[in-house]
Design a protein around this motif. Structure first.
Motif, mmCIF file in Angstrom:
data_model
loop_
_atom_site.group_PDB
_atom_site.id
_atom_site.type_symbol
_atom_site.label_atom_id
_atom_site.label_comp_id
_atom_site.label_asym_id
_atom_site.label_seq_id
_atom_site.Cartn_x
_atom_site.Cartn_y
_atom_site.Cartn_z
ATOM 1 N N GLN A 43 -0.693 1.398 7.513
ATOM 2 C CA GLN A 43 -1.458 2.627 7.320
ATOM 3 C C GLN A 43 -1.360 3.071 5.862
ATOM 4 N N SER A 44 -2.426 3.672 5.381
ATOM 5 C CA SER A 44 -2.395 4.211 4.015
ATOM 6 C C SER A 44 -1.287 5.246 3.888
ATOM 7 N N ASN A 45 -0.717 5.316 2.703
ATOM 8 C CA ASN A 45 0.344 6.291 2.399
ATOM 9 C C ASN A 45 1.561 6.116 3.314
ATOM 10 N N SER A 46 1.946 4.856 3.535
ATOM 11 C CA SER A 46 3.102 4.590 4.382
ATOM 12 C C SER A 46 4.011 3.554 3.725
ATOM 13 N N THR A 47 5.173 3.362 4.349
ATOM 14 C CA THR A 47 6.147 2.380 3.881
ATOM 15 C C THR A 47 6.273 1.261 4.900
ATOM 16 N N GLU A 53 -4.189 1.499 1.348
ATOM 17 C CA GLU A 53 -3.930 2.136 0.056
ATOM 18 C C GLU A 53 -2.591 2.864 0.030
ATOM 19 N N ASN A 54 -1.995 2.851 -1.156
ATOM 20 C CA ASN A 54 -0.793 3.637 -1.444
ATOM 21 C C ASN A 54 0.368 3.309 -0.495
ATOM 22 N N CYS A 55 0.568 2.021 -0.270
ATOM 23 C CA CYS A 55 1.710 1.570 0.532
ATOM 24 C C CYS A 55 2.799 1.015 -0.392
ATOM 25 N N GLN A 56 4.003 0.991 0.127
ATOM 26 C CA GLN A 56 5.090 0.317 -0.565
ATOM 27 C C GLN A 56 5.886 -0.484 0.463
ATOM 28 N N LYS A 108 5.572 5.918 12.087
ATOM 29 C CA LYS A 108 4.441 6.794 12.339
ATOM 30 C C LYS A 108 3.807 6.441 13.691
ATOM 31 N N ASP A 167 8.352 7.452 7.328
ATOM 32 C CA ASP A 167 6.927 7.225 7.030
ATOM 33 C C ASP A 167 6.546 5.750 7.158
ATOM 34 N N SER A 200 4.872 2.376 8.783
ATOM 35 C CA SER A 200 3.799 1.919 9.673
ATOM 36 C C SER A 200 4.091 0.524 10.201
#
Length: 240
Positions: free
Chosen positions: A53-57, A79-82, A153, A123, A125
């Protein structure tokens, strides 16, 4: 480098450890010991690509040399995952960092040398434990799975790959025999098979699938899908 760690007779076989000697030959050891390993790793990447998921780790707990981490990097486009890769073996972490840094990706990776139980899971996914839980004390496993569930999440997944035992003695002996023949056909001698088995006796305590499924259900997962099994090796995904 070829795995020859247990090729010579030992007066006493110590417990298996993920030390420098194992890290050096780990790719060969895995390929010759675990049926379907490449299929498992690639599918981990596919699952991560589907469920990230976007904006998740994303977490790779017990990352060893980073095979699952690199598979996730190939497939994840959210997007914006790490990605956080964790292992408690310094020898493994050193090589994992080299492998990760050798390939460019839009998914940043932090490699941590620590016990996975010390890592804050939040956070998330996608969480991967690729042949990791089996090396953790059985009495600690439910607590760990509960904590991973809490850190996921809604809609997130936990991917577990494990060596399994069968719930009858005859069935268990059958799959062990098949696995030993797999190792023979990949060049391991009877001495190597025997000494490796002795080394793992006290450090790799395996469950049957029903135990894993019950543990995951107890933690709160809504579904557990067994998607791969060959002999006594399996991989399954639990969905929150």
């Amino acid at each position: 480098m070829k795995d020859a760690i247990y090729s010579q007779p030992r007066k006493q076989v110590g417990d298996f450890r993920f030390d420098e000697s194992v890290a050096e030959v780990f790719p060969d050891m895995i390929q010759r010991s675990i049926p379907g390993y490449d299929t498992i790793v690639d599918a981990i990447g596919q699952l991560a690509g589907k469920y990230a998921q976007s904006n998740s780790t994303l977490y790779d707990l017990g990352c060893s040399l980073g095979a699952a981490s690199m598979a996730m990097r190939r497939y994840v486009s959210a997007e914006n995952c790490q990605l956080v890769a964790v292992d408690n073996s310094p020898a493994m972490v050193e090589r994992c960092e080299r492998h990760i840094n050798g390939f460019k990706s839009d998914l940043p990776v932090q490699v941590i040398c620590d016990d996975l139980q010390n890592v804050d899971i939040h956070d998330a996914s996608v969480i991967v434990m690729n042949f990791t839980l089996q090396f953790i004390a059985p009495e600690q496993r439910q607590t760990i799975i509960n904590r991973l569930y809490q850190g996921l999440k809604p809609g997130g997944i936990l991917i577990l790959s494990e060596k399994l035992r069968h719930n009858t003695q005859a069935g268990n002996e059958l799959i062990i025999d098949l696995h030993h023949e797999f190792k023979r056909r990949n060049g391991y001698s009877e001495l190597e098979i025997s000494q490796k088995r002795t080394a793992l006796e006290n450090v790799m305590l395996i469950d049957d699938f029903a135990t894993h499924e019950e543990r995951l259900t107890h933690a709160g997962f809504s579904d557990t899908v067994l998607w791969f099994k060959c002999f006594n090796f399996a991989s399954f995904v639990a969905i929150k």
